[in-house]
Design an enzyme around this catalytic site. Structure first.
Site, mmCIF file in Angstrom:
data_model
loop_
_atom_site.group_PDB
_atom_site.id
_atom_site.type_symbol
_atom_site.label_atom_id
_atom_site.label_comp_id
_atom_site.label_asym_id
_atom_site.label_seq_id
_atom_site.Cartn_x
_atom_site.Cartn_y
_atom_site.Cartn_z
ATOM 1 C CB SER A 177 -0.808 -0.064 1.330
ATOM 2 O OG SER A 177 -1.591 1.297 1.472
ATOM 3 C CE1 TYR A 186 -3.467 -2.285 5.429
ATOM 4 C CE2 TYR A 186 -2.770 -0.062 5.011
ATOM 5 C CZ TYR A 186 -3.260 -1.227 4.585
ATOM 6 O OH TYR A 186 -3.709 -1.566 3.305
HETATM 7 N N1 LIG Z 1 -8.779 -1.236 -0.194
HETATM 8 C C1 LIG Z 1 -7.881 -0.121 -0.082
HETATM 9 O O1 LIG Z 1 -7.980 1.090 -0.221
HETATM 10 C C2 LIG Z 1 -6.489 -0.553 -0.317
HETATM 11 C C3 LIG Z 1 -5.343 0.319 -0.301
HETATM 12 C C4 LIG Z 1 -4.050 -0.352 -0.320
HETATM 13 C C5 LIG Z 1 -3.671 -1.446 -0.017
HETATM 14 N N2 LIG Z 1 -4.852 -2.404 0.072
HETATM 15 C C6 LIG Z 1 -4.218 -3.750 0.211
HETATM 16 O O2 LIG Z 1 -4.874 -4.589 -0.600
HETATM 17 C C7 LIG Z 1 -5.129 -6.026 -0.117
HETATM 18 C C8 LIG Z 1 -6.426 -6.500 -0.230
HETATM 19 O O3 LIG Z 1 -7.291 -5.706 0.430
HETATM 20 P P1 LIG Z 1 -9.027 -5.195 0.033
HETATM 21 O O4 LIG Z 1 -9.049 -3.884 -0.027
HETATM 22 O O5 LIG Z 1 -9.257 -6.058 -1.207
HETATM 23 O O6 LIG Z 1 -9.695 -5.992 1.158
HETATM 24 P P2 LIG Z 1 -10.815 -6.896 1.525
HETATM 25 O O7 LIG Z 1 -12.041 -6.750 0.618
HETATM 26 O O8 LIG Z 1 -11.146 -6.933 2.928
HETATM 27 O O9 LIG Z 1 -9.942 -8.262 0.971
HETATM 28 C C9 LIG Z 1 -9.070 -8.781 2.130
HETATM 29 C C10 LIG Z 1 -8.825 -10.159 1.697
HETATM 30 O O10 LIG Z 1 -7.773 -10.677 2.512
HETATM 31 C C11 LIG Z 1 -8.304 -12.103 3.108
HETATM 32 N N3 LIG Z 1 -7.948 -12.367 4.256
HETATM 33 C C12 LIG Z 1 -7.683 -11.679 5.379
HETATM 34 N N4 LIG Z 1 -7.207 -12.384 6.433
HETATM 35 C C13 LIG Z 1 -7.003 -13.591 5.843
HETATM 36 C C14 LIG Z 1 -6.204 -14.740 6.528
HETATM 37 N N5 LIG Z 1 -5.920 -14.901 7.782
HETATM 38 N N6 LIG Z 1 -6.140 -15.746 5.728
HETATM 39 C C15 LIG Z 1 -6.460 -15.676 4.262
HETATM 40 N N7 LIG Z 1 -7.040 -14.564 3.661
HETATM 41 C C16 LIG Z 1 -7.143 -13.723 4.581
HETATM 42 C C17 LIG Z 1 -9.736 -12.196 2.979
HETATM 43 O O11 LIG Z 1 -10.621 -13.002 2.922
HETATM 44 P P3 LIG Z 1 -11.063 -13.831 4.253
HETATM 45 O O12 LIG Z 1 -11.868 -13.036 5.143
HETATM 46 O O13 LIG Z 1 -12.223 -14.691 3.589
HETATM 47 O O14 LIG Z 1 -10.092 -14.640 4.759
HETATM 48 C C18 LIG Z 1 -10.053 -11.085 1.735
HETATM 49 O O15 LIG Z 1 -10.199 -11.971 0.504
HETATM 50 C C19 LIG Z 1 -4.607 -5.594 1.500
HETATM 51 O O16 LIG Z 1 -3.404 -6.330 1.665
HETATM 52 C C20 LIG Z 1 -4.749 -4.316 1.669
HETATM 53 O O17 LIG Z 1 -3.877 -3.889 2.712
HETATM 54 C C21 LIG Z 1 -6.130 -1.938 0.126
#
Ligand SMILES: NC(=O)c1ccc[n+]([C@@H]2O[C@H](COP(=O)([O-])OP(=O)(O)OC[C@H]3O[C@@H](n4cnc5c(N)ncnc54)[C@H](OP(=O)(O)O)[C@@H]3O)[C@@H](O)[C@H]2O)c1
Length: 252
Positions: A136, A149
């Site tokens: 991120s 985070y």
């Molecule tokens: N959204 C943003 O603005 C943003 C910005 C910068 C970076 N990111 C990064 O992008 C990535 C994806 O985030 P997102 O925004 O798509 O959020 P999200 O919709 O909450 O997706 C997170 C994913 O991680 C999985 N996960 C969480 N804990 C886990 C575990 N213990 N084992 C296996 N899977 C796990 C969740 O699935 P389950 O709950 O089913 O396990 C879900 O599929 C993250 O690393 C986040 O830090 C997001």
């Protein structure tokens, strides 16, 4: 034809958000895709008979090893492994929550460690493959409320950069993805302003475009990428003063 066509790709953290959208975009571009996360029902919905769903918890090293074997049996040895699993919770520094901090380390950092341990040695043995880590722009500078985070995201950026150098010349490529704000479950509860926020499918296209172009680093959307790259250059006191002004109304 897309450079991703015919590639075997394993997306971890694909039951929702960026990972789910990325898996769908990879299928559109002709990849053979396996997806993982903890919520098996949600994974099945995302897979929609077009991908293989292999549930796992990234904090469970044995489960990660078993899933890696299962995925190889389903799509073949993955050409690309994407680590998009992650958690985000706002930390109140005045009431330091050690469990919250540990949860970030366990999923974002030790989860990445578990996955790398499972997939990197076979890639190096084959002399072929790519590892994509979704970090991120929050890892670029300290942000109030993101002490837990941001620490994991900065660590991911550093880890992936070091790894890229360590495996150079051995047929394995390392890609760092740094999104700005994306509309997902992760950001749904945020009450603070999220400038330049984009949809998950836009993020997925940006990642696939970057992969097709062979980028080592994929940062988006452009205005956030420019802003945070400049922010990286600011002296520490100047950054702190600027961020105090920005975050005061919403902090805690
Ligand atoms: N959204 C943003 O603005 C943003 C910005 C910068 C970076 N990111 C990064 O992008 C990535 C994806 O985030 P997102 O925004 O798509 O959020 P999200 O919709 O909450 O997706 C997170 C994913 O991680 C999985 N996960 C969480 N804990 C886990 C575990 N213990 N084992 C296996 N899977 C796990 C969740 O699935 P389950 O709950 O089913 O396990 C879900 O599929 C993250 O690393 C986040 O830090 C997001």
């Amino acid at each position: 034809m897309s450079a991703l066509a015919g590639r075997a790709v394993w997306v971890i953290g694909a039951s929702s958000g960026i990972g789910a959208a990325l898996a769908a975009e990879l299928v559109v571009r002709g990849a053979r895709v396996a997806i993982s996360a903890r919520r098996a029902d949600q994974l099945k919905d995302v897979a929609d008979d077009q991908m293989f769903a292999v549930p796992l918890d990234v904090t469970d090293r044995i489960a990660v090893d078993a899933a890696a074997k299962e995925v190889a049996g389903l799509i073949g040895a993955p050409d690309l492994v994407v680590f998009s699993a992650g958690v985000w919770e706002q930390l109140d520094a005045a009431a330091w929550d050690r469990d919250l901090f540990a949860r970030h380390i366990e999923v974002n950092l030790l989860g990445l460690n578990n996955v790398l341990g499972a997939v990197l040695p076979p890639m190096l043995e084959r002399g072929r493959g790519g590892f994509v880590g979704v970090s991120s722009v929050a890892g670029y500078r300290g942000l109030a409320g993101a002490e837990a985070y941001g620490a994991t995201k900065a660590a991911q950026i550093n880890l992936l950069e070091a790894l890229r150098i360590a495996v150079a010349g051995r047929g394995v490529d390392v890609v760092t993805v740094c999104p700005g704000f994306v509309k997902t479950e992760l950001t749904a509860g945020n009450s603070f302003p999220m400038p330049f926020i984009i949809e998950a499918d836009q993020a997925a296209r940006a990642i696939c475009d970057g992969l097709e172009r062979g980028r080592a680093e994929i940062v988006f959307p452009l205005p956030m990428a420019v802003l945070m790259k400049i922010a990286r250059l600011l002296p520490v006191r100047l950054w702190a003063t600027a961020m105090q002004r920005v975050s005061r109304p919403t902090a805690r």
